[in-house]
Design a protein around this motif. Structure first.
Motif, PDB file in Angstrom:
ATOM      1  N   ARG A  45       0.835  -1.197   0.000  1.00  0.00           N
ATOM      2  CA  ARG A  45       0.000   0.000   0.000  1.00  0.00           C
ATOM      3  C   ARG A  45       0.870   1.246   0.000  1.00  0.00           C
ATOM      4  O   ARG A  45       2.060   1.192   0.301  1.00  0.00           O
ATOM      5  N   LEU A  46       0.252   2.379  -0.302  1.00  0.00           N
ATOM      6  CA  LEU A  46       0.936   3.665  -0.281  1.00  0.00           C
ATOM      7  C   LEU A  46       0.653   4.342   1.051  1.00  0.00           C
ATOM      8  O   LEU A  46      -0.505   4.527   1.431  1.00  0.00           O
ATOM      9  N   THR A  47       1.714   4.697   1.742  1.00  0.00           N
ATOM     10  CA  THR A  47       1.570   5.278   3.075  1.00  0.00           C
ATOM     11  C   THR A  47       1.272   6.770   2.996  1.00  0.00           C
ATOM     12  O   THR A  47       1.692   7.449   2.061  1.00  0.00           O
ATOM     13  N   ALA A  48       0.554   7.270   3.998  1.00  0.00           N
ATOM     14  CA  ALA A  48       0.194   8.688   4.055  1.00  0.00           C
ATOM     15  C   ALA A  48       0.425   9.172   5.483  1.00  0.00           C
ATOM     16  O   ALA A  48      -0.486   9.198   6.300  1.00  0.00           O
ATOM     17  N   THR A  49       1.659   9.560   5.787  1.00  0.00           N
ATOM     18  CA  THR A  49       2.018   9.918   7.153  1.00  0.00           C
ATOM     19  C   THR A  49       1.544  11.304   7.559  1.00  0.00           C
ATOM     20  O   THR A  49       1.339  11.558   8.740  1.00  0.00           O
ATOM     21  N   GLY A  50       1.427  12.206   6.598  1.00  0.00           N
ATOM     22  CA  GLY A  50       1.102  13.586   6.927  1.00  0.00           C
ATOM     23  C   GLY A  50       2.253  14.365   7.537  1.00  0.00           C
ATOM     24  O   GLY A  50       2.116  15.563   7.789  1.00  0.00           O
ATOM     25  N   ALA A  51       3.395  13.716   7.764  1.00  0.00           N
ATOM     26  CA  ALA A  51       4.546  14.364   8.404  1.00  0.00           C
ATOM     27  C   ALA A  51       5.387  15.067   7.340  1.00  0.00           C
ATOM     28  O   ALA A  51       6.487  14.632   6.997  1.00  0.00           O
TER      29      ALA A  51
ATOM     30  N   ALA B 215       9.727  17.297  -4.293  1.00  0.00           N
ATOM     31  CA  ALA B 215       8.293  17.355  -3.995  1.00  0.00           C
ATOM     32  C   ALA B 215       7.641  15.989  -4.149  1.00  0.00           C
ATOM     33  O   ALA B 215       6.818  15.580  -3.317  1.00  0.00           O
ATOM     34  N   ALA B 216       8.011  15.251  -5.194  1.00  0.00           N
ATOM     35  CA  ALA B 216       7.435  13.922  -5.392  1.00  0.00           C
ATOM     36  C   ALA B 216       7.887  12.953  -4.309  1.00  0.00           C
ATOM     37  O   ALA B 216       7.084  12.151  -3.815  1.00  0.00           O
ATOM     38  N   GLU B 217       9.158  13.030  -3.925  1.00  0.00           N
ATOM     39  CA  GLU B 217       9.658  12.166  -2.865  1.00  0.00           C
ATOM     40  C   GLU B 217       8.916  12.410  -1.551  1.00  0.00           C
ATOM     41  O   GLU B 217       8.708  11.490  -0.753  1.00  0.00           O
ATOM     42  N   ILE B 218       8.487  13.638  -1.328  1.00  0.00           N
ATOM     43  CA  ILE B 218       7.742  13.965  -0.111  1.00  0.00           C
ATOM     44  C   ILE B 218       6.328  13.398  -0.171  1.00  0.00           C
ATOM     45  O   ILE B 218       5.897  12.651   0.710  1.00  0.00           O
ATOM     46  N   THR B 219       5.573  13.749  -1.225  1.00  0.00           N
ATOM     47  CA  THR B 219       4.160  13.369  -1.254  1.00  0.00           C
ATOM     48  C   THR B 219       3.949  11.867  -1.427  1.00  0.00           C
ATOM     49  O   THR B 219       2.902  11.346  -1.039  1.00  0.00           O
ATOM     50  N   GLN B 220       4.918  11.170  -1.996  1.00  0.00           N
ATOM     51  CA  GLN B 220       4.796   9.712  -2.089  1.00  0.00           C
ATOM     52  C   GLN B 220       4.631   9.087  -0.710  1.00  0.00           C
ATOM     53  O   GLN B 220       3.962   8.057  -0.565  1.00  0.00           O
ATOM     54  N   CYS B 221       5.220   9.712   0.308  1.00  0.00           N
ATOM     55  CA  CYS B 221       5.169   9.175   1.671  1.00  0.00           C
ATOM     56  C   CYS B 221       4.139   9.880   2.549  1.00  0.00           C
ATOM     57  O   CYS B 221       3.558   9.255   3.438  1.00  0.00           O
TER      58      CYS B 221
ATOM     59  N   GLY C 182       2.773  10.633  -8.263  1.00  0.00           N
ATOM     60  CA  GLY C 182       4.022  11.391  -8.205  1.00  0.00           C
ATOM     61  C   GLY C 182       5.211  10.576  -8.701  1.00  0.00           C
ATOM     62  O   GLY C 182       5.492   9.499  -8.200  1.00  0.00           O
ATOM     63  N   VAL C 183       5.919  11.100  -9.703  1.00  0.00           N
ATOM     64  CA  VAL C 183       7.081  10.430 -10.285  1.00  0.00           C
ATOM     65  C   VAL C 183       8.320  11.262  -9.977  1.00  0.00           C
ATOM     66  O   VAL C 183       8.328  12.474 -10.190  1.00  0.00           O
ATOM     67  N   SER C 184       9.373  10.607  -9.510  1.00  0.00           N
ATOM     68  CA  SER C 184      10.602  11.303  -9.117  1.00  0.00           C
ATOM     69  C   SER C 184      11.477  11.576 -10.346  1.00  0.00           C
ATOM     70  O   SER C 184      12.475  10.890 -10.581  1.00  0.00           O
ATOM     71  N   VAL C 185      11.089  12.592 -11.106  1.00  0.00           N
ATOM     72  CA  VAL C 185      11.917  12.969 -12.254  1.00  0.00           C
ATOM     73  C   VAL C 185      13.218  13.566 -11.756  1.00  0.00           C
ATOM     74  O   VAL C 185      13.303  14.068 -10.636  1.00  0.00           O
ATOM     75  N   PHE C 186      14.252  13.490 -12.586  1.00  0.00           N
ATOM     76  CA  PHE C 186      15.611  13.938 -12.262  1.00  0.00           C
ATOM     77  C   PHE C 186      16.290  13.026 -11.251  1.00  0.00           C
ATOM     78  O   PHE C 186      17.323  13.399 -10.679  1.00  0.00           O
ATOM     79  N   ASP C 187      15.731  11.845 -11.011  1.00  0.00           N
ATOM     80  CA  ASP C 187      16.382  10.874 -10.146  1.00  0.00           C
ATOM     81  C   ASP C 187      17.578  10.273 -10.883  1.00  0.00           C
ATOM     82  O   ASP C 187      17.531  10.074 -12.112  1.00  0.00           O
ATOM     83  N   TYR C 188      18.636   9.949 -10.142  1.00  0.00           N
ATOM     84  CA  TYR C 188      19.855   9.457 -10.780  1.00  0.00           C
ATOM     85  C   TYR C 188      19.656   8.083 -11.427  1.00  0.00           C
ATOM     86  O   TYR C 188      20.333   7.734 -12.388  1.00  0.00           O
ATOM     87  N   HIS C 189      18.717   7.288 -10.892  1.00  0.00           N
ATOM     88  CA  HIS C 189      18.561   5.911 -11.363  1.00  0.00           C
ATOM     89  C   HIS C 189      17.201   5.613 -12.002  1.00  0.00           C
ATOM     90  O   HIS C 189      17.100   4.724 -12.842  1.00  0.00           O
ATOM     91  N   LEU C 190      16.143   6.312 -11.575  1.00  0.00           N
ATOM     92  CA  LEU C 190      14.790   5.864 -11.893  1.00  0.00           C
ATOM     93  C   LEU C 190      14.511   5.792 -13.393  1.00  0.00           C
ATOM     94  O   LEU C 190      13.932   4.811 -13.877  1.00  0.00           O
ATOM     95  N   ALA C 191      14.895   6.823 -14.127  1.00  0.00           N
ATOM     96  CA  ALA C 191      14.590   6.818 -15.566  1.00  0.00           C
ATOM     97  C   ALA C 191      15.211   5.606 -16.252  1.00  0.00           C
ATOM     98  O   ALA C 191      14.566   4.961 -17.095  1.00  0.00           O
ATOM     99  N   ASP C 192      16.436   5.274 -15.883  1.00  0.00           N
ATOM    100  CA  ASP C 192      17.068   4.098 -16.484  1.00  0.00           C
ATOM    101  C   ASP C 192      16.349   2.813 -16.099  1.00  0.00           C
ATOM    102  O   ASP C 192      16.186   1.909 -16.921  1.00  0.00           O
ATOM    103  N   HIS C 193      15.913   2.714 -14.826  1.00  0.00           N
ATOM    104  CA  HIS C 193      15.154   1.526 -14.411  1.00  0.00           C
ATOM    105  C   HIS C 193      13.916   1.347 -15.284  1.00  0.00           C
ATOM    106  O   HIS C 193      13.643   0.249 -15.797  1.00  0.00           O
TER     107      HIS C 193
END
Length: 337
Positions: A143-149, A258-264, A271-282
């Motif tokens: 599941r996708l977590t929603a901490t609100g923190a 921003a995407a790394e924050i709202t994902q959690c 939300g997709v983490s664009v400009f990530d060092y690895h994700l686009a290649d994955h």
């Protein structure tokens, strides 16, 4: 869903939460839930000061509620004969001054508000490659977590900007070891409560330098903690896209952070983490069998707009890994600059 909240009492009156007197909640999830898999995304390494996965059915975490420290242990009820182990009740025990107020929000941390039904019943789901549909079948409790923190996750994401994971983990651990208070209750050794905005504001420049955090990142943290009241309001906004846009009004926070924050914090399904060092290649290696750019990654994920983060999670859960060749991002020692 059934929820039960209890606080230990003695002598007929309520007492503050202490190590031997946790506030307790028992929650029946609607559908499968895998505790370890859902909460593990919040942690950074096996010795994260704010999250410890001791087993797939035992996770400790720390947080704050209205500024007050909280330690919480998530576990599962005993398995009944013939029952689905992923549908057992969730047991939460919480310690600390903020435990009782925080406890009703605990189910959101393990994806109470997240539902895959809309996605799984859509034509888009049927368009997924077989490996990703099989991954969902194999991991029904993800599941996708929603901490609100928002403040806590923002600091973690900022520390991860433009550096290796190892550098970010070391910096985060060092800073919390120096400035954060120990976790209340019988939390595992070394756990700390995320600092308040005021505690972050008081970190001197030499502490940042000693932790290996460059001035650009420390300045972004400072700008962010000065917006703490606004971040608390963003935590209540139900629209992750709107939250991502608002976060990017803070200097130094871009689309990746921003995407790394709202994902959690908001269980962001898109939300997709664009400009990530690895994700686009994955993503590109999975779909194209070749490396690719952020633009190509977004093009490949476009058929699943609205659920692109779910597709990324399924891709990671599928076991796919891009080939391990090419230059690695080398750690930099900012303490000598």
């Amino acid at each position: 869903m059934t929820t039960e909240v209890r606080t230990a009492r003695q002598g007929g009156g309520a007492r503050p939460c202490a190590a031997a007197e946790p506030a307790r909640l028992r929650w029946t999830p609607s559908g499968p839930l895998h505790l370890g898999q859902t909460l593990r995304v919040l942690g950074r390494g096996g010795e994260d000061p704010t999250l410890r996965v001791l087993g797939e059915d035992c996770v400790w975490l720390t947080t704050r509620c209205r500024g007050l420290p909280v330690s919480a242990r998530f576990s599962r009820a005993p398995l009944e004969p013939g029952a689905n182990p992923l549908e057992r009740d969730v047991l939460v025990a919480a310690w600390g001054p903020g435990a009782r107020q925080w406890l009703p929000s605990a189910p959101r941390w393990v994806g109470e508000a997240d539902t895959w039904h809309e996605f799984e019943s859509s034509p888009a789901f049927e368009q997924l490659p077989h490996a990703l549909r099989r991954a969902r079948h194999t991991h029904p409790g993800m599941r996708l977590t929603a901490t609100g923190a928002v403040l806590d996750r923002a600091v973690v994401a900022i520390l991860e900007q433009r550096v290796t994971a190892l550098e970010a983990v070391r910096a985060h651990r060092a800073l919390l070891r120096w400035i954060a208070e120990p976790a209340p209750g019988p939390a595992p050794h070394g756990m700390r409560v995320p600092p308040t905005a005021e505690q972050w504001r008081r970190v001197p420049s030499w502490r940042w330098h000693r932790a290996g955090v460059d001035p650009a990142r420390s300045a972004t943290v400072m700008r962010t903690v000065h917006r703490a009241p606004a971040l608390e309001r963003l935590a209540l906004d139900p629209d992750p896209a709107r939250v991502r846009a608002a976060l990017q009004s803070i200097g130094g926070i871009g689309p990746w952070t921003a995407a790394e924050i709202t994902q959690c914090t908001h269980g962001d399904p898109d939300g997709v983490s664009v400009f990530d060092y690895h994700l686009a290649d994955h993503v590109c290696w999975f779909f194209d069998g070749a490396p690719g750019s952020d633009e190509r990654m977004l093009e490949l994920l476009e058929p699943w707009r609205g659920h692109r983060q779910r597709v990324v999670r399924l891709l990671m859960a599928s076991g796919h890994r891009k080939p391990s060749f090419g230059p690695r991002l080398s750690p930099q020692d900012h303490r000598h600059h």
